[in-house]
Design a protein around this motif. Sequence first.
Motif, PDB file in Angstrom:
ATOM      1  N   VAL A 156       0.823  -1.214   0.000  1.00 35.20           N
ATOM      2  CA  VAL A 156       0.000   0.000   0.000  1.00 35.20           C
ATOM      3  C   VAL A 156       0.856   1.263   0.000  1.00 35.20           C
ATOM      4  O   VAL A 156       0.596   2.210  -0.750  1.00 35.20           O
ATOM      5  CB  VAL A 156      -0.983   0.007   1.182  1.00 35.20           C
ATOM      6  N   ASP A 157       1.878   1.294   0.831  1.00 24.40           N
ATOM      7  CA  ASP A 157       2.712   2.487   0.937  1.00 24.40           C
ATOM      8  C   ASP A 157       3.896   2.483  -0.027  1.00 24.40           C
ATOM      9  O   ASP A 157       4.765   3.356   0.066  1.00 24.40           O
ATOM     10  CB  ASP A 157       3.222   2.646   2.374  1.00 24.40           C
ATOM     11  N   GLN A 158       3.948   1.506  -0.911  1.00 27.33           N
ATOM     12  CA  GLN A 158       5.024   1.449  -1.896  1.00 27.33           C
ATOM     13  C   GLN A 158       4.555   2.111  -3.194  1.00 27.33           C
ATOM     14  O   GLN A 158       3.363   2.099  -3.503  1.00 27.33           O
ATOM     15  CB  GLN A 158       5.419  -0.004  -2.162  1.00 27.33           C
ATOM     16  N   ALA A 183      -7.338   2.686   0.296  1.00 30.96           N
ATOM     17  CA  ALA A 183      -6.058   3.386   0.170  1.00 30.96           C
ATOM     18  C   ALA A 183      -5.446   3.194  -1.219  1.00 30.96           C
ATOM     19  O   ALA A 183      -4.859   4.121  -1.789  1.00 30.96           O
ATOM     20  CB  ALA A 183      -5.092   2.897   1.239  1.00 30.96           C
TER      21      ALA A 183
END
Length: 265
Positions: A156-158, A183
Amino acid sequence: MAPVTTCIGLSTASMYPENCAATFATAGRLGYDGVEVMVWTDPVTQEPGAIQALSDLHELPVLSIHAPTLLLTQRVWGTDPWEKVDRSIDMALTLGAPTVVLHPPFRWQREYAAGFVDGIAIREEETGIRLAVENMFPWRAGQREMLAYLPHWDPVDQPFDHVTLDLSHTATAGSDAMAMAHALDERLTHIHLADGSGSSRDEHLVPGRGTQPCGEMLEHLAGNGFDGSIVVEVSTRRLDGDGRELDLAAALAFARLHFAAVPQP
């Protein structure tokens, strides 16, 4: 809202220990829209010509190729991870599949991991194939937890443009699947439809038989015009032929029921 044309496919992994040919035959018999081919020790999964012949015979498209980047396929197509990815891309191009699914690098593949984000972006730009990085989970031994993947098991945060969301993996990781979907938004490209109970073992249950919001997820995607593929990836390895087909038919019925375009007011 335009009609949703998303395909619901069957992964060859759902048929293990049966082979690729059996997957196409079963998918056609049960009414699936296509097949995801996981490249592994079955020789047919490594040969585009053989896969194309099966696709033509059963009139089912190949929706996606799953690169041999699992722990159990470390020696399929050699040991160079980029060679595995590139050969998977070539296979997708040959078969007309828009997506290659791959796992993030293992922590011991440091050189591969260091160039992973850029390497994925470059290959997508050059080929037009969507490289959808799959969410994984931490490895656990008792109360200990090990980071087995780099940059991380959670994409998700990549900065990946395309992501595969696996609902068995969210159960194993203890992740909030709906929060991940929100997200990711348009980066969510591909779904591995399965379920899990939250066990540390990756269960791949038939959707609706675990704790994951499988129905809610499908309804959310339908309402937001999701146009990727939904691929059933459940474990049937302990079942006989009749039991396997019943479970795969149940998974398909679940997907059809919950993934329905939301009518315009």
